[in-house]
Design an enzyme around this catalytic site. Structure first.
Site, PDB file in Angstrom:
ATOM      1  N   ARG A   1      -2.127 129.103  60.348  1.00 38.60           N
ATOM      2  CA  ARG A   1      -3.273 129.765  59.734  1.00 38.60           C
ATOM      3  C   ARG A   1      -3.266 131.265  60.003  1.00 38.60           C
ATOM      4  NH1 ARG A   1      -6.929 125.177  59.059  1.00 38.60           N
ATOM      5  NH2 ARG A   1      -8.809 125.820  57.990  1.00 38.60           N
TER       6      ARG A   1
ATOM      7  N   ARG B   1     -15.637 130.766  56.532  1.00 36.87           N
ATOM      8  CA  ARG B   1     -14.263 130.229  56.532  1.00 36.87           C
ATOM      9  C   ARG B   1     -13.404 130.929  55.476  1.00 36.87           C
ATOM     10  NH1 ARG B   1     -15.533 124.213  55.555  1.00 36.87           N
ATOM     11  NH2 ARG B   1     -13.298 123.863  55.647  1.00 36.87           N
TER      12      ARG B   1
ATOM     13  N   LYS C   1      -5.794 120.825  49.684  1.00 36.84           N
ATOM     14  CA  LYS C   1      -4.641 120.539  50.553  1.00 36.84           C
ATOM     15  C   LYS C   1      -4.672 119.106  51.078  1.00 36.84           C
ATOM     16  CE  LYS C   1      -5.407 123.829  53.631  1.00 36.84           C
ATOM     17  NZ  LYS C   1      -6.703 124.320  53.127  1.00 36.84           N
TER      18      LYS C   1
ATOM     19  N   ARG D   1     -19.353 117.219  55.929  1.00 35.01           N
ATOM     20  CA  ARG D   1     -18.859 117.878  57.144  1.00 35.01           C
ATOM     21  C   ARG D   1     -19.811 118.996  57.533  1.00 35.01           C
ATOM     22  NH1 ARG D   1     -12.580 119.337  56.190  1.00 35.01           N
ATOM     23  NH2 ARG D   1     -13.295 121.233  57.215  1.00 35.01           N
TER      24      ARG D   1
ATOM     25  N   ARG E   1     -18.439 118.487  48.511  1.00 36.52           N
ATOM     26  CA  ARG E   1     -17.514 117.547  49.160  1.00 36.52           C
ATOM     27  C   ARG E   1     -18.245 116.636  50.147  1.00 36.52           C
ATOM     28  NH1 ARG E   1     -12.182 119.966  51.842  1.00 36.52           N
ATOM     29  NH2 ARG E   1     -13.601 121.089  53.230  1.00 36.52           N
TER      30      ARG E   1
HETATM   31  P1  AMP Z   1      -9.627 122.364  58.031  1.00 34.28           P
HETATM   32  O1  AMP Z   1      -9.937 120.919  58.080  1.00 34.28           O
HETATM   33  O2  AMP Z   1      -8.149 122.670  57.892  1.00 34.28           O
HETATM   34  O3  AMP Z   1     -10.467 123.115  57.028  1.00 34.28           O
HETATM   35  O4  AMP Z   1     -10.012 122.950  59.473  1.00 34.28           O
HETATM   36  C1  AMP Z   1     -11.338 122.884  59.965  1.00 34.28           C
HETATM   37  C2  AMP Z   1     -11.501 123.828  61.131  1.00 34.28           C
HETATM   38  O5  AMP Z   1     -10.586 123.469  62.197  1.00 34.28           O
HETATM   39  C3  AMP Z   1     -11.195 125.301  60.847  1.00 34.28           C
HETATM   40  O6  AMP Z   1     -12.292 125.968  60.250  1.00 34.28           O
HETATM   41  C4  AMP Z   1     -10.903 125.804  62.262  1.00 34.28           C
HETATM   42  O7  AMP Z   1     -12.091 125.941  63.009  1.00 34.28           O
HETATM   43  C5  AMP Z   1     -10.129 124.635  62.864  1.00 34.28           C
HETATM   44  N1  AMP Z   1      -8.674 124.756  62.623  1.00 34.28           N
HETATM   45  C6  AMP Z   1      -7.902 123.896  61.892  1.00 34.28           C
HETATM   46  N2  AMP Z   1      -6.618 124.283  61.895  1.00 34.28           N
HETATM   47  C7  AMP Z   1      -6.567 125.418  62.630  1.00 34.28           C
HETATM   48  C8  AMP Z   1      -5.520 126.325  62.976  1.00 34.28           C
HETATM   49  N3  AMP Z   1      -4.260 126.137  62.553  1.00 34.28           N
HETATM   50  N4  AMP Z   1      -5.834 127.388  63.756  1.00 34.28           N
HETATM   51  C9  AMP Z   1      -7.088 127.581  64.200  1.00 34.28           C
HETATM   52  N5  AMP Z   1      -8.130 126.785  63.886  1.00 34.28           N
HETATM   53  C10 AMP Z   1      -7.884 125.724  63.106  1.00 34.28           C
END
Ligand code: AMP
Length: 214
Positions: free
Chosen positions: A88, A171, A13, A160, A127
């Site tokens: 999400r 996740r 994404k 990360r 990554r």
């Molecule tokens: P990402 O970079 O999109 O993989 O997001 C990393 C982390 O941020 C996720 O594992 C959640 O802990 C938090 N996070 C990101 N977007 C959301 C969302 N829309 N709702 C809840 N937690 C989020």
């Protein structure tokens, strides 16, 4: 154009969102990036945010919705946006619908990147990202510079903390339980398009553009 990029962590994404941002001239809004930035800036909420992110758990809706609502009211979103990592959950999807209705706006398309779990685990654990500009590398397919310094901005390249295998599995479980139901939610609204998320970055980008042309 108002787009959502849906897909499990590691489905591409972020990379595709960056390309679409350049192509469409609308901002990519990544809630994950915004939370990581807040943690780095040591904001009031950073300790709580860090705990959620490191455990691979979802940040509470109240925080997420406040963050998104504020971001969508910025002038650069006037002509559209690409949402990456939000919504999400179905509740977040319904809340977004209300935010858009309030502004008399509609979503144009929800693109769901489809990638098998085995490929995802391999991709995420390989990554690496720039801690400053969030550029993405992969130790197998697009290795970062050997000195660990980002060529674009001079930031240091890191793994990360939520990209370790244990957190990735969590996740992915959270994605299956809480985010996947959004596919039916958007299918019912006739805005969902599934995209094969395997292949080169350019191939996947091409599939996205073809889907948007339709
Ligand atoms: P990402 O970079 O999109 O993989 O997001 C990393 C982390 O941020 C996720 O594992 C959640 O802990 C938090 N996070 C990101 N977007 C959301 C969302 N829309 N709702 C809840 N937690 C989020």
């Amino acid at each position: 154009m108002r787009l959502i990029l849906l897909g499990p962590p590691g489905s591409g994404k972020g990379v595709q969102g960056e390309l679409m941002q350049k192509r469409l001239g609308v901002p990519r809004i990544s809630t994950g990036d915004m939370f990581r930035e807040a943690i780095q800036k040591k904001s009031e909420e950073s300790a709580d945010l860090r705990a959620y992110l490191e455990a691979g758990k979802l940040v509470p809706d109240a925080v997420v919705l406040r963050t998104v609502e504020k971001r969508l009211s910025h002038a650069d979103c006037a002509n559209g946006f690409i949402l990456d990592g939000f919504p999400r959950t179905v509740f977040q999807g319904e809340s977004l619908e209300q935010m858009l209705q309030k502004r008399q706006l509609q979503l144009d398309c929800v693109l769901s990147l489809e990638v098998p779990t085995t490929v995802i685990i391999d991709r995420i654990t390989s990554r690496r990202v720039c801690s400053k500009c969030a550029a993405v590398f992969n130790v197998k397919t697009s290795p970062p510079p050997a000195d660990g310094v980002c060529l674009k901005c001079g930031g240091s390249i890191i793994q990360r903390s939520d990209d370790c295998e244990e957190t990735v599995l969590n996740r992915l479980m959270v994605y299956d339980e809480q985010t996947k139901p959004l596919k039916d939610f958007y299918r019912q609204r006739k805005v969902l398009t599934e995209i094969t998320g395997q292949g080169t970055v350019e191939e996947i980008h091409g599939r996205i553009l073809a889907a948007l042309e339709q």
